[in-house]
Design an enzyme around this catalytic site. Sequence first.
Site, PDB file in Angstrom:
ATOM      1  N   HIS A 156       0.829  -1.203   0.000  1.00 18.51           N
ATOM      2  CA  HIS A 156       0.000   0.000   0.000  1.00 18.51           C
ATOM      3  C   HIS A 156       0.864   1.254   0.000  1.00 18.51           C
ATOM      4  CE1 HIS A 156      -2.383  -3.298   1.682  1.00 18.51           C
ATOM      5  NE2 HIS A 156      -3.470  -2.656   1.309  1.00 18.51           N
ATOM      6  N   HIS A 175      -3.894   3.159  -3.429  1.00 13.25           N
ATOM      7  CA  HIS A 175      -4.101   2.637  -2.073  1.00 13.25           C
ATOM      8  C   HIS A 175      -3.422   1.301  -1.829  1.00 13.25           C
ATOM      9  CE1 HIS A 175      -6.025   1.360   1.636  1.00 13.25           C
ATOM     10  NE2 HIS A 175      -6.315   0.237   1.018  1.00 13.25           N
ATOM     11  N   GLU A 212     -17.924  -3.133  24.521  1.00 11.60           N
ATOM     12  CA  GLU A 212     -17.112  -4.340  24.705  1.00 11.60           C
ATOM     13  C   GLU A 212     -15.861  -4.309  23.834  1.00 11.60           C
ATOM     14  OE1 GLU A 212     -20.307  -4.329  23.715  1.00 11.60           O
ATOM     15  OE2 GLU A 212     -21.392  -4.948  25.503  1.00 11.60           O
ATOM     16  N   HIS A 251     -28.639 -14.147  24.867  1.00  7.77           N
ATOM     17  CA  HIS A 251     -27.663 -13.936  25.934  1.00  7.77           C
ATOM     18  C   HIS A 251     -26.940 -15.212  26.347  1.00  7.77           C
ATOM     19  CE1 HIS A 251     -29.473 -10.046  25.985  1.00  7.77           C
ATOM     20  NE2 HIS A 251     -28.813  -9.645  27.048  1.00  7.77           N
TER      21      HIS A 251
END
Lengths: 655, 655
Positions: free
Chosen positions: A27, A258, A403, A465
Amino acid sequence: MTVSERQMANAIRALAMDAVQAANSGHPGMPMGMADVATVLYKDYLKFDPAAPKWADRDRFVLSAGHGSMLAYATLHLAGYAAPTIDDIRNFRQLHSPCAGHPENFELDGVEATTGPLGQGLAMAVGMAIAERHLNAVFGDQLVDHRTWVIAGDGCLMEGINHEAIGLAGNLNLGKLIVLWDDNNITIDGAVDLSSCEDIAARYAATGWHVESCDGHDFADIRRAIDAAIADNRPSLIACKTIIGKGAPNKQGTSATHGAALGADEVAAARVEIEWPHAPFEIPADIAAAWKAAGERSKVVHQEWKNRLESASNKDDFTRRMNGILPGDLEIQAYLDQLLTDAPKVATRKASEMALNILTASLPDMVGGSADLTGSNNTKTPSTKTLDKNDYAGRYVNYGIREFGMAAAMNGMALHGGIIPYGGTFLVFADYARAAIRLSAVQRIRAIYVMTHDSIGLGEDGPTHQPVEHLQSLRAMPNLLVFRPADVVETAECWMLAVSHSTGPSLLALSRQNLPMVRSDVSENLCANGAYRLKSAVARRKAVLLATGSEVEIALAVAQQLETSGIGTDVVSMPCTQLFDAQDSAYQSDILASDALIVSIEAGTTFGWERYTGRDGLRFGVDSFGASAPIDSLYDHFGLTADKIAPQIISRLNQ
Amino acid sequence: MTVSERQMANAIRALAMDAVQAANSGHPGMPMGMADVATVLYKDYLKFDPAAPKWADRDRFVLSAGHGSMLAYATLHLAGYAAPTIDDIRNFRQLHSPCAGHPENFELDGVEATTGPLGQGLAMAVGMAIAERHLNAVFGDQLVDHRTWVIAGDGCLMEGINHEAIGLAGNLNLGKLIVLWDDNNITIDGAVDLSSCEDIAARYAATGWHVESCDGHDFADIRRAIDAAIADNRPSLIACKTIIGKGAPNKQGTSATHGAALGADEVAAARVEIEWPHAPFEIPADIAAAWKAAGERSKVVHQEWKNRLESASNKDDFTRRMNGILPGDLEIQAYLDQLLTDAPKVATRKASEMALNILTASLPDMVGGSADLTGSNNTKTPSTKTLDKNDYAGRYVNYGIREFGMAAAMNGMALHGGIIPYGGTFLVFADYARAAIRLSAVQRIRAIYVMTHDSIGLGEDGPTHQPVEHLQSLRAMPNLLVFRPADVVETAECWMLAVSHSTGPSLLALSRQNLPMVRSDVSENLCANGAYRLKSAVARRKAVLLATGSEVEIALAVAQQLETSGIGTDVVSMPCTQLFDAQDSAYQSDILASDALIVSIEAGTTFGWERYTGRDGLRFGVDSFGASAPIDSLYDHFGLTADKIAPQIISRLNQ
């Protein structure tokens, strides 16, 4: 010195385009676009000493846009680090070269974090900046007082984790964190507006950040923006307006630069454009000297710091912590001995809190937290007061409902050094953080995940859950130790193993429900074997039951029924399959007796348990999503009771 | 009608607190806090017909804060849906009650999405809103013209996926999407400012949203805000200032009401506070009648719509699509036949594009996209023009660098109906989207994941980009079909299976590297068996090689070496282990011949392959993280070449 900053920057551009061209892979666009900004950073701001890359009080620099790895390799080489050498750079992206496709912390000093998975570099930098402020509060300005710098791209800012990371940084007011955003308006698929119309500056400002903008190709303007960022006490984002692939005259400003080599013609054209007549990988002596000077700029500061460290009263503790060494005694044996008397029946999440009470008291390195489930994860202890913008000496981070951001911040703290981070959420939400857990494992760092509510045993919250596939899917990940302790003793043992395991992350899967104490001997850490015989067959052995966590209790009940039927049965508790896999074959063969039916019992998918039971063994578990009901209904519904398991084993043995 | 809106709202409050109290488990705070807003929504705005819950042009309502499930159950019951009954509500959170801990789309009509994992409900609603605009563009206002409503909490807005979802919605200018944010300033761990200092309104505004605020307990003010949201052509966020647990006099406004029963005393006190003298689960007739009237408000509109549908020229196609039925012929056989002539050696990602060229031409239901890797994932075809705010009739979404948001939006489109969504990223970044992939599986919906660069075979990008544990960790997930085709034929067959599989998601793992065509017969979709014998042993069979994807080519080369050594060898291609597991035991036994050494070859973790090889078989794979190098170096380095594998099989057979 007559070398211009532009020439220094062009050295980065040349190395980047030539290395990518040689590999025909990589890149070039980002390194060429951000070369000017990186030059200013290394030449005038970054506090670092290439001769002592692990200097504890160095500035941390994270290349969050990790695909631009050649920017890192070029600057490290030019600034005088022992590695990468120019030959390493010639071998960019070849087997055994430290110059891997994306920067890897274990390959090169000076690469502070493994990056490439977008967004996570910046999020780890937030963790580093938390670590810096915390250690500053503990050890004072004389030992810890440095900045954390990030180069991030549009991808890093678009990923969801960016929201979590900057929210955390804003609320903790991490003023020594400065993000240099490569604002080039290009993503892989084309212009940014294909997928985003966001006013990024306004978003960062809304989250408590200071925002600057500069022309990323105007050295004075870059300096002005950085000076303003340093002067502000909030975390700073600097939008560096750049042209991707700058210097490649026909491709710059487009996504064509890129992720692919520019091609021989365009490389040749770029040599003309940036006035770089030198051969590939050749750096003229005057430009090399200018870069070396940049690398020596902080030597005096480093020496002054060393002098302060020598005379510091807390030198030993600081050095111990920064080296990741545990103090001699964590004072857990007395606790274990007491358990034999008390024999508490507690959830392993509660047992984890009990162990943490001891460990956090004796190990100041531990900094905890939870993704807004503190009372459920049982992660806070009397020793871990809240760490917030008013008190960085605290040791408990309220990560919020983030999280992924939590896990990445933990990685950053571990990478910074001086801290053993742990953080909690529900096991099912390991999925939210999984990409960061993987980077804990890739980076070989000590981050400890406290994952409670580890099965259908959590009950009424239901399928969304209840983890089912999570234990096995995490065990499939290289270099991650997954612990699932069965009782209060095993939980303490697993915690000891986790804090002692300095070369990789650990994850503790803990029950919501209470579990009886099954161990009656605490003289040896049996969990260190990964699996061990908890109960030996009384009658002639015909069955071996392997169980983990909350199902060890069930296995013991099954064994009792089997023994009553004259079937000798071993019960093996298996808190860590990976540690068991690391035992020698004699030990493994002894546990997995070849003359017995091997049976696994775990309240999760049976997928993969054939590893131990073989194809002929029996596997009890949950091979569908769970259900919403009280725990006893669920264990019965899914057939995980002694009354439902024992007859099936008897039936199999009678076949 | 003398029943007040307050009384209607209090019916929600009473049912919520009583059901949670009866279960002694659940979340009363959100339903009680948002009862007033929900009442206004159902009474005056939401377009729905409880007698025809699947009416295609109904408004969609998603309770993103899924823990407040009693709000959904109460409103559905009160508004006159056939289910839940009051007995279902009495059995809240008990086994077999449709009133599960969190709302589940497969349990109840009117529950448009399974929610609970925070942030995803809103992100799925974005997908529903995309589906609505697309189908509106295709079928016109007369058939598709409805809103998507969301109730979201602070947790939904803090999760990283929120950033991705609202960025997508803002850029697509989804003006018929209205998010009602339960702005109660409370998270589980306490006040929001423990973890966030964000100006949420400013953040949404920065992302192209219209933002309103209202007093969530003032009915007129709620209406004013909703009217303003409807009038604005951008997606709207309404910050509804509420008191969590409102009505519980001693606990309201605190996190104590969030996730636990209020307790008998507080429930009694709340009855006084909200003037609700009725017994638990008893709704007075006048209040019940007021709610029933709300449920009948849209009947006329529904009848008018049915009349329009009857006279619509595109009725059949619309009905087919909304019912999720495929048209008779997908016109793929001619393509398969042609492959026998061409025998192209292409990457399976390219083979996927070739199959997609056919499928997207014959299946207008397919709406594709990529998380900014279009050219790498090969997901765009001539039939799928860009879907953007200027042309919702397009069929290709530029999702941006938002894997998680993409997956959740795909779920939303599939839930909406009328669309078969597919989307691409690199397999390693399945980790970013994993929590949404799980919800595809939980919700039993047809979302198709195109995951390219599926092993170390991607080469130079290195460990951060090379999946190792991903295939097995995804196979461990219930109800997800993981396909790993070996060549251009298998890729087309797997695509056919994926689009035909209407009761769950599929994931295609595709190579970056070119692969030879290994199939010479296209008369039957052999991939439908999950695994099949690609080559039968010539000499007496002693070995069976199981391989997937890019390793089938290697297995064939190994077999050739073994046959040369007189070792008869079957080669089994195993593109979908889950479909193989579903075959009868005779078929499985025939494939996994018990008299042969079973060997697995897959360029990923060997964890779990014991399921087929047994403990005595051999497993070849990658049990560490990868490395950065050209592909051939890597396959050699990790021992995945015929020259390295064959001798080990011979050695084992000679033991």
